[in-house]
Design a protein around this motif. Structure first.
Motif, PDB file in Angstrom:
ATOM      1  N   PHE A  60      -2.415  -2.369  27.371  1.00  0.00           N
ATOM      2  CA  PHE A  60      -1.277  -2.624  26.437  1.00  0.00           C
ATOM      3  C   PHE A  60      -1.405  -2.454  25.227  1.00  0.00           C
ATOM      4  O   PHE A  60      -0.929  -0.987  24.752  1.00  0.00           O
ATOM      5  N   SER A  61      -1.953  -2.619  24.046  1.00  0.00           N
ATOM      6  CA  SER A  61      -2.421  -2.813  22.898  1.00  0.00           C
ATOM      7  C   SER A  61      -2.997  -1.522  22.943  1.00  0.00           C
ATOM      8  O   SER A  61      -1.759  -0.645  21.261  1.00  0.00           O
ATOM      9  N   ASP A  62      -3.405  -0.708  23.132  1.00  0.00           N
ATOM     10  CA  ASP A  62      -4.391   1.059  22.850  1.00  0.00           C
ATOM     11  C   ASP A  62      -2.842   2.109  23.204  1.00  0.00           C
ATOM     12  O   ASP A  62      -2.403   2.824  22.451  1.00  0.00           O
ATOM     13  N   ILE A  63      -2.065   1.951  24.382  1.00  0.00           N
ATOM     14  CA  ILE A  63      -1.012   2.266  24.826  1.00  0.00           C
ATOM     15  C   ILE A  63       0.075   2.152  23.420  1.00  0.00           C
ATOM     16  O   ILE A  63       1.057   3.311  23.351  1.00  0.00           O
ATOM     17  N   TRP A  64       0.352   0.932  23.215  1.00  0.00           N
ATOM     18  CA  TRP A  64       1.452   0.538  21.931  1.00  0.00           C
ATOM     19  C   TRP A  64       1.263   1.390  20.652  1.00  0.00           C
ATOM     20  O   TRP A  64       2.318   2.264  20.083  1.00  0.00           O
ATOM     21  N   ARG A  65       0.004   0.987  20.176  1.00  0.00           N
ATOM     22  CA  ARG A  65      -0.033   1.748  19.458  1.00  0.00           C
ATOM     23  C   ARG A  65      -0.367   3.075  19.433  1.00  0.00           C
ATOM     24  O   ARG A  65       0.207   4.095  19.049  1.00  0.00           O
ATOM     25  N   LEU A  66      -0.880   3.903  20.268  1.00  0.00           N
ATOM     26  CA  LEU A  66      -0.525   5.638  20.735  1.00  0.00           C
ATOM     27  C   LEU A  66       0.930   5.730  20.154  1.00  0.00           C
ATOM     28  O   LEU A  66       1.291   7.201  19.277  1.00  0.00           O
ATOM     29  N   LEU A  67       1.888   5.210  21.298  1.00  0.00           N
ATOM     30  CA  LEU A  67       2.963   5.336  22.132  1.00  0.00           C
ATOM     31  C   LEU A  67       3.928   5.212  19.412  1.00  0.00           C
ATOM     32  O   LEU A  67       4.472   6.144  19.422  1.00  0.00           O
ATOM     33  N   LYS A  68       3.105   3.962  19.324  1.00  0.00           N
ATOM     34  CA  LYS A  68       3.945   3.491  18.191  1.00  0.00           C
ATOM     35  C   LYS A  68       3.534   5.508  16.980  1.00  0.00           C
ATOM     36  O   LYS A  68       4.633   5.997  15.614  1.00  0.00           O
ATOM     37  N   ALA A  69       1.914   5.385  17.180  1.00  0.00           N
ATOM     38  CA  ALA A  69       1.822   6.525  16.431  1.00  0.00           C
ATOM     39  C   ALA A  69       2.457   8.188  16.595  1.00  0.00           C
ATOM     40  O   ALA A  69       2.529   8.729  15.303  1.00  0.00           O
ATOM     41  N   TRP A  70       2.970   8.072  17.705  1.00  0.00           N
ATOM     42  CA  TRP A  70       3.221   8.753  18.083  1.00  0.00           C
ATOM     43  C   TRP A  70       4.689   9.437  17.374  1.00  0.00           C
ATOM     44  O   TRP A  70       5.111  10.538  16.721  1.00  0.00           O
ATOM     45  N   CYS A  71       5.608   8.513  17.763  1.00  0.00           N
ATOM     46  CA  CYS A  71       6.772   8.659  17.028  1.00  0.00           C
ATOM     47  C   CYS A  71       6.756   8.814  15.686  1.00  0.00           C
ATOM     48  O   CYS A  71       7.893   8.993  15.336  1.00  0.00           O
ATOM     49  N   VAL A  72       6.430   7.659  15.004  1.00  0.00           N
ATOM     50  CA  VAL A  72       6.068   7.551  13.727  1.00  0.00           C
ATOM     51  C   VAL A  72       5.417   8.778  13.264  1.00  0.00           C
ATOM     52  O   VAL A  72       6.007   9.427  12.036  1.00  0.00           O
ATOM     53  N   GLY A  73       4.615   9.739  13.997  1.00  0.00           N
ATOM     54  CA  GLY A  73       4.049  10.577  13.798  1.00  0.00           C
ATOM     55  C   GLY A  73       5.310  12.004  13.559  1.00  0.00           C
ATOM     56  O   GLY A  73       5.368  12.866  12.551  1.00  0.00           O
ATOM     57  N   LEU A  74       5.861  11.927  14.459  1.00  0.00           N
ATOM     58  CA  LEU A  74       7.150  12.779  14.360  1.00  0.00           C
ATOM     59  C   LEU A  74       8.221  13.086  13.348  1.00  0.00           C
ATOM     60  O   LEU A  74       9.305  14.014  12.987  1.00  0.00           O
ATOM     61  N   VAL A  75       8.499  11.935  13.492  1.00  0.00           N
ATOM     62  CA  VAL A  75       9.202  11.899  12.316  1.00  0.00           C
ATOM     63  C   VAL A  75       8.107  12.132  10.615  1.00  0.00           C
ATOM     64  O   VAL A  75       9.273  12.510   9.600  1.00  0.00           O
ATOM     65  N   ARG A  76       7.388  11.508  11.100  1.00  0.00           N
ATOM     66  CA  ARG A  76       6.516  11.585   8.835  1.00  0.00           C
ATOM     67  C   ARG A  76       5.560  12.317   9.274  1.00  0.00           C
ATOM     68  O   ARG A  76       4.418  11.830  10.033  1.00  0.00           O
ATOM     69  N   ARG A  77       5.282  13.849   8.559  1.00  0.00           N
ATOM     70  CA  ARG A  77       3.797  13.947   8.818  1.00  0.00           C
ATOM     71  C   ARG A  77       3.138  14.053   8.344  1.00  0.00           C
ATOM     72  O   ARG A  77       1.608  13.830   9.135  1.00  0.00           O
ATOM     73  N   GLU A  78       2.852  13.230   7.516  1.00  0.00           N
ATOM     74  CA  GLU A  78       1.793  12.546   6.206  1.00  0.00           C
ATOM     75  C   GLU A  78       0.911  11.712   7.387  1.00  0.00           C
ATOM     76  O   GLU A  78      -0.488  11.265   7.078  1.00  0.00           O
ATOM     77  N   ASP A  79       1.867  10.522   8.638  1.00  0.00           N
ATOM     78  CA  ASP A  79       1.291   9.962   9.233  1.00  0.00           C
ATOM     79  C   ASP A  79       0.459  10.026  10.555  1.00  0.00           C
ATOM     80  O   ASP A  79       0.586   9.005  11.499  1.00  0.00           O
TER      81      ASP A  79
END
Length: 282
Positions: A60-79
């Motif tokens: 769960f912690s790995d999956i949540w980290r990836l989901l959060k990174a993916w959602c943030v990355g869709l909005v902010r290119r620098e992340d």
């Protein structure tokens, strides 16, 4: 379907889903050899919801980290860091099995469940797994996964639509040939399975709830009651969760040849049994 068969198949699913030995082939073989029928592709797909839920909780912690990174990355290119890219590898790597599953659905429910084929495939892909273990360099760590790795392992996962190939076996084999460390290939195979297996299981629920609407081909196919399906899936979840931890510890310290020889032996037994009329191929 009787209660004994439902529980036994739930146990088999939980114990074999994450091992490179093909849980779908084991369900097919167990049904044919001990109960004289075929539990069907829908039963396999729905019980996999239990084992994949175990993956969801365990990682769960790995999956949540990836989901959060993916959602943030869709909005902010620098992340758009490594986790953002890894999430895309999982998404894109899941496409081959989804596309081929839809394209060849009739074959998957019929000809692909031929026991003679399943036994032969257990042997052949077991030997390929042995070659990957023997010749894979295993020098690339968890931070070295690439888009190519995701796509190649995704295509290998798609071959598991034929019972006997093994979803985890296919992805681990591909990962080893790509030079990934054994534990890295295993962990990525867990993540790679989530989208496709959940999608497959959810789409097959109507066939379990209303067997008369199921497009079934082949031999004698039996269907569980809703209660039996729930119990089998829960059993698969509990045993699947335990087997994840065991497999991760095992592959860090051992080769996977034990699974190779098991596959070869089981495959030969199935082929001989079908050839001698002990069980029908379909």
């Amino acid at each position: 379907m009787g209660w004994l068969e439902a529980i036994v198949l739930g146990i088999v699913q939980g114990l074999t889903e994450f091992l490179p030995v093909s849980s779908s082939a084991h369900l097919r073989i167990t049904s044919a050899f001990f109960f004289g029928n075929d539990a069907g592709a829908a039963f396999t797909a729905v019980t996999q919801l239990g084992t994949e839920t175990a993956v969801l909780i365990y990682f769960f912690s790995d999956i949540w980290r990836l989901l959060k990174a993916w959602c943030v990355g869709l909005v902010r290119r620098e992340d758009r860091g490594y986790d953002f890219r890894l999430a895309w590898y999982v998404i894109l790597g899941s496409l081959p099995i989804g596309v081929l599953g839809l394209a060849f659905e009739d074959a998957i429910k019929g000809p692909a469940r031929n026991l003679y084929l399943n036994g032969a495939v257990l042997v052949i892909f077991g030997l390929i797994l042995a070659a990957a273990e023997r010749y894979g360099r295993q020098r690339r760590g968890p931070d070295q996964l690439s888009l190519r790795d995701g796509l190649v392992m995704g295509c290998a996962q798609a071959m598991a639509l034929i019972p006997g190939v093994s979803r985890s076996g296919g992805t681990i084999t591909a990962g080893l040939f790509l030079g990934l460390e054994r534990a890295v290939a295993v962990r990525f195979s867990f993540l790679l399975a989530l989208p496709a297996v959940f999608a497959s299981g959810l789409t097959q629920i109507p066939d379990i709830l209303d067997p008369t609407s199921a497009d079934v081909q082949g031999g004698v196919v039996v269907f569980p009651s809703v209660a039996q399906m729930i119990v089998a899936t829960l059993v698969a979840f509990v045993l699947g969760y335990a087997s994840i931890a065991w497999l991760l510890r095992f592959v860090e310290n051992h080769t996977i040849y034990v699974f190779v020889w098991y596959r070869v032996l089981l495959g030969l037994i199935v082929v001989l049994a079908v050839s001698n009329g002990v069980v029908p191929a379909t």
